[in-house]
Design an enzyme around this catalytic site. Sequence first.
Site, short mmCIF file in Angstrom:
data_model
loop_
_atom_site.label_atom_id
_atom_site.label_comp_id
_atom_site.label_asym_id
_atom_site.label_seq_id
_atom_site.Cartn_x
_atom_site.Cartn_y
_atom_site.Cartn_z
N GLU A 266 -4.55 17.67 -9.27
CA GLU A 266 -5.10 18.14 -10.55
C GLU A 266 -6.60 18.41 -10.47
OE1 GLU A 266 -3.17 16.44 -14.04
OE2 GLU A 266 -5.07 16.65 -15.12
N ARG B 69 0.81 -1.24 0.00
CA ARG B 69 0.00 0.00 0.00
C ARG B 69 0.84 1.28 0.00
NH1 ARG B 69 -2.94 -3.22 3.61
NH2 ARG B 69 -4.73 -4.14 2.55
N LYS C 207 7.15 23.79 -12.12
CA LYS C 207 6.35 22.59 -11.86
C LYS C 207 6.11 22.41 -10.36
CE LYS C 207 5.12 17.96 -12.81
NZ LYS C 207 5.17 16.80 -13.67
N GLU D 56 8.93 19.87 -23.51
CA GLU D 56 8.28 20.09 -22.20
C GLU D 56 8.82 21.37 -21.54
OE1 GLU D 56 5.75 18.25 -21.15
OE2 GLU D 56 6.04 16.14 -21.69
N HIS E 34 7.55 10.62 -26.89
CA HIS E 34 6.51 11.32 -26.13
C HIS E 34 6.69 12.84 -26.25
CE1 HIS E 34 3.71 12.38 -22.96
NE2 HIS E 34 4.68 13.04 -22.35
N LYS F 68 3.03 11.86 -10.30
CA LYS F 68 2.18 11.06 -11.18
C LYS F 68 2.93 9.80 -11.58
CE LYS F 68 -0.92 14.37 -13.39
NZ LYS F 68 -1.31 14.98 -14.67
N ARG G 38 -3.21 22.33 -12.26
CA ARG G 38 -2.22 21.33 -12.67
C ARG G 38 -2.52 20.81 -14.08
NH1 ARG G 38 0.85 16.40 -9.45
NH2 ARG G 38 2.01 15.75 -11.30
N ASN H 245 -0.77 19.68 -18.86
CA ASN H 245 -1.12 18.79 -19.97
C ASN H 245 -1.30 19.56 -21.28
OD1 ASN H 245 -1.22 16.26 -18.68
ND2 ASN H 245 -3.08 16.90 -17.64
N HIS I 170 -1.09 12.81 -26.98
CA HIS I 170 -1.38 11.40 -26.67
C HIS I 170 -2.07 10.74 -27.85
CE1 HIS I 170 -1.28 11.99 -21.99
NE2 HIS I 170 -0.10 12.00 -22.54
N HIS J 170 -0.95 17.85 -24.58
CA HIS J 170 -0.92 16.41 -24.33
C HIS J 170 -2.16 15.69 -24.87
CE1 HIS J 170 2.46 17.50 -21.88
NE2 HIS J 170 2.64 16.28 -21.42
P1 NAD Z 1 12.16 7.27 -21.83
O1 NAD Z 1 12.04 6.98 -20.40
O2 NAD Z 1 11.66 6.23 -22.80
O3 NAD Z 1 13.66 7.64 -22.16
C1 NAD Z 1 13.98 7.96 -23.48
C2 NAD Z 1 15.15 7.10 -24.02
O4 NAD Z 1 16.35 7.60 -23.50
C3 NAD Z 1 15.08 5.65 -23.63
O5 NAD Z 1 15.53 4.87 -24.72
C4 NAD Z 1 16.06 5.55 -22.47
O6 NAD Z 1 16.61 4.27 -22.32
C5 NAD Z 1 17.11 6.53 -22.92
N1 NAD Z 1 17.89 7.14 -21.86
C6 NAD Z 1 17.44 7.62 -20.67
N2 NAD Z 1 18.42 8.26 -20.04
C7 NAD Z 1 19.51 8.16 -20.81
C8 NAD Z 1 20.84 8.63 -20.68
N3 NAD Z 1 21.21 9.38 -19.66
N4 NAD Z 1 21.71 8.32 -21.66
C9 NAD Z 1 21.32 7.60 -22.74
N5 NAD Z 1 20.07 7.16 -22.92
C10 NAD Z 1 19.18 7.44 -21.97
O7 NAD Z 1 11.36 8.61 -22.21
P2 NAD Z 1 11.22 10.04 -21.49
O8 NAD Z 1 11.11 11.00 -22.59
O9 NAD Z 1 12.23 10.23 -20.44
O10 NAD Z 1 9.82 9.91 -20.74
C11 NAD Z 1 8.62 9.75 -21.44
C12 NAD Z 1 7.63 9.10 -20.52
O11 NAD Z 1 7.41 9.95 -19.40
C13 NAD Z 1 6.28 8.85 -21.15
O12 NAD Z 1 5.84 7.57 -20.84
C14 NAD Z 1 5.39 9.88 -20.49
O13 NAD Z 1 4.04 9.47 -20.40
C15 NAD Z 1 6.01 10.03 -19.14
N6 NAD Z 1 5.75 11.30 -18.50
C16 NAD Z 1 5.31 11.27 -17.22
C17 NAD Z 1 5.09 12.45 -16.54
C18 NAD Z 1 4.67 12.43 -15.10
O14 NAD Z 1 4.31 13.46 -14.57
N7 NAD Z 1 4.74 11.28 -14.45
C19 NAD Z 1 5.31 13.68 -17.18
C20 NAD Z 1 5.78 13.67 -18.48
C21 NAD Z 1 6.00 12.47 -19.14
N1 GLY Z 2 3.08 16.08 -16.69
C1 GLY Z 2 1.80 16.41 -16.15
C2 GLY Z 2 1.77 16.51 -14.66
O1 GLY Z 2 2.71 16.21 -13.97
O2 GLY Z 2 0.77 16.90 -14.15
#
Ligand code: NAD
Ligand code: GLY
Length: 359
Positions: A235, A119, A225, A183, A263, A141, A239, A243, A250, A246
Amino acid sequence: MDILDVDLGARAYPILIGPRLLAREGAAIAARIPARDLLIVSNTTVAALHAPALGAALPGRRIVEVILPDGEIHKTLANVARILDVLVANRFGRDACVVALGGGVVGDMAGFAAACYQRGIAIAQVPTTLLAQVDSSVGGKTGVNHPGGKNLIGAFHQPIAVIADTSTLDTLPDRELRAGLAEVVKYGLICDRAFFDWLEGNIDALLARDAAALAHAIRRSCELKAQIVARDEHERGERAWLNFGHTFGHAIESATGYASWLHGEAVGAGMLVAASMSRACGMLASADVVRIERLLKRAGLPLDTRAIKADAAHELMRLDKKVQAGRIRLVLLRQIGEACVTAEYPDDALAATLAGHFG
Ligand code: NAD
Ligand code: GLY
């Protein structure tokens, strides 16, 4: 090293930002991640590059690793189950901490596993992409994709600390850096016009990985942020501005099977569609849409979405988590630096905007 706070009362946490944190700031990191039992979650790419340095920064701990396959298509419940299985198999207790080492994909899955295990146990985020350092590691998130839509399964679960070592970006491919810049631009668009102006003047330095420019962009993005999350953790209101782009983005990712658009790239193209929609609704000046398009192009982001059918995009937008009573709510811009969320837009403006950008 800069230290920012996400001010959430008893659940407040620090964001450590700076170069060579893993190599040089082990004591500061160890103090923020006090658990003895640590489960480091990473992927095949990042673990090979940065897991040894993270382990070295946390001596004397019991460390177990879960190394997941790399890619958005692996952001699944099945992989969260893998993380949970390892926690159970190693008899980790409630005092253990999951440490996410990687981009947003790893961070979202590790965070969700930590939210579910017994939990809820602690999660520390060690983001290694620009996107994760400016956005996904902050704010709590967590979650995974579902075949029916992106990030449909998840939970809010704040980290105990975010360790943004900017030197980890040295190994990040240029395309991923550009995706992260989308972003960064988002923050200027939704709430900080001066930051947008600064980005226009510094985009070339950012693309050239100028250390001072990157440090400023990461720090300012995290500040903005952190402020929004502190005011509206779950949100209920502003917040949702985060998006911006997005809902369209998406749809782009989903329509293309999470395969051809990163992304951040989809968010960049989605922000241009959202800016056009803002103009179609009589909010944003045409000259500002031109400025936005020019900056996104200069950031090297792909903006041509005509290979995706407008009807398909519209259908996918209906799965957005901001849909209320069947109505898609949109994040739009009144001007650069001022976002709003609205369900009060003319349907023909949306249809015309989609037709203008999609095939
Ligand atoms: P990712 O995690 O897929 O990383 C991108 C690529 O870079 C991957 O191939 C990874 O292996 C590589 N990589 C990472 N760090 C590296 C480094 N230092 N050196 C070499 N390669 C490296 O993608 P991302 O763009 O980091 O994240 C996208 C994801 O984040 C999506 O799923 C999206 O929905 C999510 N997201 C979440 C939030 C949130 O608030 N939780 C906000 C924005 C995006
Ligand atoms: N990336 C959207 C949020 O964190 O709310």
